[in-house]
Motif scaffolding. Structure first.
Motif, PDB file in Angstrom:
ATOM      1  N   ALA A  81       0.833  -1.207   0.000  1.00  0.00           N
ATOM      2  CA  ALA A  81       0.000   0.000   0.000  1.00  0.00           C
ATOM      3  C   ALA A  81       0.865   1.254   0.000  1.00  0.00           C
ATOM      4  CB  ALA A  81      -0.923  -0.002   1.222  1.00  0.00           C
ATOM      5  N   GLY A  82       1.956   1.224   0.750  1.00  0.00           N
ATOM      6  CA  GLY A  82       2.859   2.363   0.778  1.00  0.00           C
ATOM      7  C   GLY A  82       3.510   2.600  -0.574  1.00  0.00           C
ATOM      8  N   TYR A  83       3.962   1.528  -1.214  1.00  0.00           N
ATOM      9  CA  TYR A  83       4.560   1.677  -2.546  1.00  0.00           C
ATOM     10  C   TYR A  83       3.552   2.259  -3.531  1.00  0.00           C
ATOM     11  CZ  TYR A  83       5.549   0.426  -7.330  1.00  0.00           C
ATOM     12  OH  TYR A  83       5.688   0.476  -8.700  1.00  0.00           O
ATOM     13  N   THR A 132       7.016   5.352   5.110  1.00  0.00           N
ATOM     14  CA  THR A 132       8.179   4.585   5.569  1.00  0.00           C
ATOM     15  C   THR A 132       8.175   4.430   7.079  1.00  0.00           C
ATOM     16  OG1 THR A 132       9.509   5.346   3.677  1.00  0.00           O
ATOM     17  CG2 THR A 132      10.691   4.476   5.588  1.00  0.00           C
ATOM     18  N   VAL A 133       8.001   5.550   7.773  1.00  0.00           N
ATOM     19  CA  VAL A 133       8.010   5.510   9.238  1.00  0.00           C
ATOM     20  C   VAL A 133       6.783   4.773   9.771  1.00  0.00           C
ATOM     21  CG1 VAL A 133       7.936   6.915  11.333  1.00  0.00           C
ATOM     22  CG2 VAL A 133       9.370   7.629   9.407  1.00  0.00           C
ATOM     23  N   GLY A 134       5.607   5.099   9.230  1.00  0.00           N
ATOM     24  CA  GLY A 134       4.390   4.439   9.684  1.00  0.00           C
ATOM     25  C   GLY A 134       4.397   2.949   9.408  1.00  0.00           C
ATOM     26  N   GLY A 135       4.856   2.573   8.225  1.00  0.00           N
ATOM     27  CA  GLY A 135       4.919   1.157   7.875  1.00  0.00           C
ATOM     28  C   GLY A 135       5.884   0.396   8.761  1.00  0.00           C
ATOM     29  N   ALA A 136       7.056   0.976   9.013  1.00  0.00           N
ATOM     30  CA  ALA A 136       8.049   0.319   9.868  1.00  0.00           C
ATOM     31  C   ALA A 136       7.511   0.129  11.282  1.00  0.00           C
ATOM     32  CB  ALA A 136       9.339   1.134   9.886  1.00  0.00           C
TER      33      ALA A 136
END
Length: 256
Positions: free
Chosen positions: A170-172, A188-192
């Motif tokens: 979803a991020g990509y 990036t931060v939220g996904g990590a």
């Protein structure tokens, strides 16, 4: 008449060949995805070898599990149990279906929601297949928050691969549409953080070992790489379809 002869060690022809390859728009478009696939599979392969040989990172599995069990508290257990429920096989698929349907309706597009749904389905099937093949036993029942709550094999973590695939893909797709710095940093931060919290919940509640969680994340990275390749290949094909007047060797840039 003089003649030019190739001399040993002359790399000019190799450089020209490499330039032609890297100058191809399709190659440039698919390289990021290929690198993600290679990275994910390499890490997963190393973890699988360690699990089978009972060495490498597996030496941390039981000590970490024991330590986390000793740290349990009622509040943290309740929060992480809720997280593991939401990201499990009951709730997460429904979230994915609703998210993809809303995406398709609001954005009036089908390609990206279809890619996300396909990635999620693929991650589930891949996880179940590997679980069956590796057949790694779960941690001891006495370490589980709810003994006997999990009945499938342990390697890899299904909750973690599902959540990781969802957040990474979803991020990509979101950043691919509008690749602003703020959006990339946010995803990036939220996904990590999301992946880390779900992985921690599986460890803290005693349902998985560390290597189960790491293997799931590695597979999700590889799946994201496949999505990247498919999406960029389609964009490249679309670009070629709209560039019929360009010379055959003209570099083409993938378009959305």
């Amino acid at each position: 008449m003089s003649h030019e002869h190739a001399v040993p060690g002359d790399t000019s022809s190799l450089r020209r060949a490499w330039s032609r390859v890297t100058g191809d728009a399709l190659v440039r478009a698919t390289v990021p995805g290929l690198l993600l696939v290679a990275l994910g599979l390499a890490v997963f392969g190393g973890l699988l070898d360690g699990v089978q040989e009972q060495d490498d990172l597996t030496v941390l599995d039981r000590p970490l599990l024991t330590w986390l069990v000793e740290q349990r508290g009622d509040a943290a257990t309740a929060v992480l149990a809720a997280i593991t429920f939401v990201t499990g096989p009951t709730v997460l698929p429904a979230v994915v279906v609703v998210a993809c349907a809303l995406w398709a309706l609001v954005r009036r597009e089908w390609w990206r929601p279809l890619l996300l749904a396909g990635a999620m389905a693929g991650s589930t099937l891949l996880s179940l297949a590997i679980k069956g093949l590796v057949a790694r036993p779960r941690p001891p029942m006495e370490t589980m928050d709810i003994p006997g709550a999990e009945t499938t094999a342990s390697f890899p973590s299904g909750h973690t691969i599902g959540t990781s695939t969802f957040l990474l893909v979803a991020g990509y797709l979101a950043c691919r549409r509008r690749p602003t710095a703020a959006r990339i940093v946010t995803w990036t931060v939220g996904g990590a953080l999301g992946i880390a919290v779900v992985g921690l919940s599986r460890l803290y509640l005693g349902y998985h070992f560390l290597t189960d969680v790491l293997a799931a994340i590695a597979l999700a990275v590889a799946i994201t790489g496949v999505v990247t390749i498919v999406d960029r290949w389609r964009a490249w094909k679309s670009a070629r379809g709209h560039a019929g007047d360009l010379p055959p060797d003209e570099p083409l840039r993938p378009v959305d």
